[in-house]
Motif scaffolding. Structure first.
Motif, mmCIF file in Angstrom:
data_model
loop_
_atom_site.group_PDB
_atom_site.id
_atom_site.type_symbol
_atom_site.label_atom_id
_atom_site.label_comp_id
_atom_site.label_asym_id
_atom_site.label_seq_id
_atom_site.Cartn_x
_atom_site.Cartn_y
_atom_site.Cartn_z
ATOM 1 N N PRO A 1 0.829 -1.209 0.000
ATOM 2 C CA PRO A 1 0.000 0.000 0.000
ATOM 3 C C PRO A 1 0.866 1.262 0.000
ATOM 4 O O PRO A 1 2.000 1.248 0.477
ATOM 5 N N ALA A 2 0.320 2.336 -0.523
ATOM 6 C CA ALA A 2 1.022 3.623 -0.523
ATOM 7 C C ALA A 2 1.201 4.100 0.919
ATOM 8 O O ALA A 2 0.421 3.756 1.807
ATOM 9 N N GLY A 3 2.240 4.879 1.151
ATOM 10 C CA GLY A 3 2.451 5.499 2.455
ATOM 11 C C GLY A 3 3.236 4.662 3.442
ATOM 12 O O GLY A 3 3.362 5.037 4.599
ATOM 13 N N LEU A 4 3.772 3.531 3.009
ATOM 14 C CA LEU A 4 4.580 2.710 3.912
ATOM 15 C C LEU A 4 6.053 3.049 3.750
ATOM 16 O O LEU A 4 6.494 3.454 2.681
ATOM 17 N N LYS A 5 6.796 2.846 4.828
ATOM 18 C CA LYS A 5 8.224 3.133 4.816
ATOM 19 C C LYS A 5 8.986 1.912 5.325
ATOM 20 O O LYS A 5 8.627 1.336 6.352
ATOM 21 N N ALA A 6 10.032 1.506 4.613
ATOM 22 C CA ALA A 6 10.880 0.391 5.062
ATOM 23 C C ALA A 6 11.621 0.818 6.325
ATOM 24 O O ALA A 6 12.151 1.920 6.395
ATOM 25 N N TYR A 7 11.642 -0.060 7.338
ATOM 26 C CA TYR A 7 12.334 0.311 8.574
ATOM 27 C C TYR A 7 13.308 -0.760 9.057
ATOM 28 O O TYR A 7 14.109 -0.502 9.954
ATOM 29 N N LYS A 8 13.272 -1.967 8.469
ATOM 30 C CA LYS A 8 14.154 -3.033 8.938
ATOM 31 C C LYS A 8 14.205 -4.124 7.868
ATOM 32 O O LYS A 8 13.277 -4.269 7.085
ATOM 33 N N ARG A 9 15.318 -4.879 7.862
ATOM 34 C CA ARG A 9 15.392 -6.035 6.969
ATOM 35 C C ARG A 9 16.224 -7.135 7.617
ATOM 36 O O ARG A 9 17.042 -6.873 8.495
ATOM 37 N N THR A 10 15.975 -8.354 7.168
ATOM 38 C CA THR A 10 16.724 -9.494 7.686
ATOM 39 C C THR A 10 18.051 -9.606 6.952
ATOM 40 O O THR A 10 18.228 -8.991 5.895
ATOM 41 N N PRO A 11 18.957 -10.428 7.466
ATOM 42 C CA PRO A 11 20.132 -10.774 6.668
ATOM 43 C C PRO A 11 19.686 -11.583 5.450
ATOM 44 O O PRO A 11 18.537 -12.029 5.370
ATOM 45 N N VAL A 12 20.596 -11.812 4.531
ATOM 46 C CA VAL A 12 20.316 -12.691 3.393
ATOM 47 C C VAL A 12 20.450 -14.130 3.889
ATOM 48 O O VAL A 12 21.438 -14.490 4.525
ATOM 49 N N PHE A 13 19.420 -14.930 3.609
ATOM 50 C CA PHE A 13 19.408 -16.343 3.973
ATOM 51 C C PHE A 13 19.492 -17.187 2.711
ATOM 52 O O PHE A 13 19.024 -16.767 1.653
ATOM 53 N N ASP A 14 20.070 -18.382 2.846
ATOM 54 C CA ASP A 14 20.019 -19.346 1.744
ATOM 55 C C ASP A 14 19.233 -20.565 2.221
ATOM 56 O O ASP A 14 18.686 -20.565 3.329
ATOM 57 N N GLN A 15 19.187 -21.601 1.397
ATOM 58 C CA GLN A 15 18.400 -22.785 1.737
ATOM 59 C C GLN A 15 18.882 -23.451 3.019
ATOM 60 O O GLN A 15 18.107 -24.128 3.696
ATOM 61 N N ASP A 16 20.140 -23.257 3.396
ATOM 62 C CA ASP A 16 20.683 -23.872 4.607
ATOM 63 C C ASP A 16 20.545 -22.981 5.841
ATOM 64 O O ASP A 16 20.429 -23.489 6.953
ATOM 65 N N THR A 17 20.585 -21.662 5.656
ATOM 66 C CA THR A 17 20.556 -20.747 6.801
ATOM 67 C C THR A 17 19.166 -20.169 7.086
ATOM 68 O O THR A 17 19.002 -19.465 8.077
ATOM 69 N N LEU A 18 18.178 -20.462 6.240
ATOM 70 C CA LEU A 18 16.821 -19.975 6.479
ATOM 71 C C LEU A 18 16.337 -20.496 7.825
ATOM 72 O O LEU A 18 16.273 -21.711 8.035
ATOM 73 N N PRO A 19 16.013 -19.601 8.769
ATOM 74 C CA PRO A 19 15.627 -20.043 10.118
ATOM 75 C C PRO A 19 14.382 -20.938 10.113
ATOM 76 O O PRO A 19 13.463 -20.749 9.314
ATOM 77 N N LYS A 20 14.366 -21.886 11.056
ATOM 78 C CA LYS A 20 13.215 -22.785 11.195
ATOM 79 C C LYS A 20 11.943 -21.999 11.463
ATOM 80 O O LYS A 20 10.867 -22.393 11.020
#
Length: 98
Positions: free
Chosen positions: A6-25
């Motif tokens: 939606p319009a009016g949203l602002k990014a405020y945080k992001r996760t690290p980059v995950f791969d198939q092995d490091t993607l958290p349970k």
């Protein structure tokens, strides 16, 4: 599933980059964002299955097709082979006065 935030949203945080092995349970099983928080799943390489549980829906995300998570929507993800991804979180920049 909506194709745009939606319009009016602002990014405020992001996760690290995950791969198939490091993607958290915790991301592989049912979880949700907080009230008022949207998220955008960015797949950098490969494919990721994205399931919403209410309402039930399933789609495959790719670098060309990101996934949008609505506030408090139960969902889960599953790598489909080798992949790299991260999640970016958004909220209303200026919440309306109560």
């Amino acid at each position: 599933m909506s194709d745009e935030l939606p319009a009016g949203l602002k990014a405020y945080k992001r996760t690290p980059v995950f791969d198939q092995d490091t993607l958290p349970k915790g991301l592989r099983r049912e979880h949700r964002t907080k009230a008022g928080v949207w998220a955008l799943i960015h797949v950098l390489e490969g494919r990721l299955r994205y399931r919403t549980l209410d309402p039930p829906s399933e789609t495959v995300l790719t670098p060309e097709k990101p996934g949008i998570i609505q506030p408090e929507q139960p969902h889960e993800v599953e790598p489909l082979g080798s992949m790299r991804m991260f999640v970016e979180f958004y909220a209303v920049e200026d919440p309306p006065a109560a």
